[in-house]
Design an enzyme around this catalytic site. Sequence first.
Site: not given
Ligand code: ADP
Length: 319
Positions: A11, A72, A103, A105, A125, A127, A129, A171, A243
């Site tokens: 994100g 993603r 997390d 990423s 991010t 969030d 988090d 979330r 509302r």
């Molecule tokens: P954020 O980084 O904001 O938490 P995502 O959870 O969508 O966003 O993760 C971003 C990208 O990181 C995913 O689309 C994927 O390419 C990569 N990623 C997430 N989890 C894993 C994983 N377990 N192993 C390898 N790459 C991952």
Amino acid sequence: MKRIGVLTSGGDAPGMNAAIRAVVRKGIYHGLEVYGIYQGYAGLIEGKMEKLELGSVGDIIHRGGTMLYSARCEAFKTEEGRKQAIEQLKKHEIDALVVIGGDGSFRGALKLCEEGFPAVGVPGTIDNDIPGTDFTIGFDTALNTIIDAIDKIRDTATSHERTFIIEVMGRDAGDLALWSGLAGGAESILIPESPQDIDQIIERIEQGRARGKRHSIIIVAEGVSTAGDVARRLKEKASIETRVTVLGHIQRGGQPTAFDRVLASRLGAKAVDLLLNGESGKMVGIRNNQIVVNDIRDVLTDRHNVEESLVQLARELSI
Ligand code: ADP
């Protein structure tokens, strides 16, 4: 170390551009070449990257979103996908990578490290988090966007003597709801970490009414419930008319606050320092206004907690 890459993933968050700028400028300052990789891990696999110059990151410090785009990428979760990514990095003679994201990423970045390619993480991010840092890049800006909305809604809530329910992002983490509820003077704040049942909310509204209070604001983190659902239950159980406002994606955008720009600049620069020192598998963060370094492994196994004293304070001040 001659050439590093930088990408944004997951994100988007306001301040990511300031972080990219810091990585590029700090890298060049220390004699490195810096490659920008477009569209996160998806672009990495496809080799969508180019060398960034000092001027490439000019005029972006004040812009929301990310000039490198974000995406993603399911393929990166597979060994085959990551193999292609590492081949692209080698082909472009990139020695190490800065990953700006959340997390998910960092899970990807850690896999890269385990497969032999050095990478460090910068927490971006809205969030807030991520364990290992008091604040993530984008949180402060999103918080201020929410406050702006609450203040406007409050004008109508006061004029029409109504209860408003505002749904904010979060979330798994209630930080946006908690901080905005505290700063916006909300009567009730519903966060995943400290659930309140509907009876408690009703009691608060009724106590307020008994004191002559004719309007109230309830903040709901999306991870707890939808604002619509809370509205329905208040009506069914206590005939309280409300509302509903769902803030949605406006929370993600906009000009980063000064706080986020400074945080992003400090964290981005520190990430480059780590790579120059030959470190890998680390995430930079901020604790008590000092820049700190965490193992990504710890970040991924620890849990982010909301500040309990703030939860308590919000309860005490919203009576
Ligand atoms: P954020 O980084 O904001 O938490 P995502 O959870 O969508 O966003 O993760 C971003 C990208 O990181 C995913 O689309 C994927 O390419 C990569 N990623 C997430 N989890 C894993 C994983 N377990 N192993 C390898 N790459 C991952």
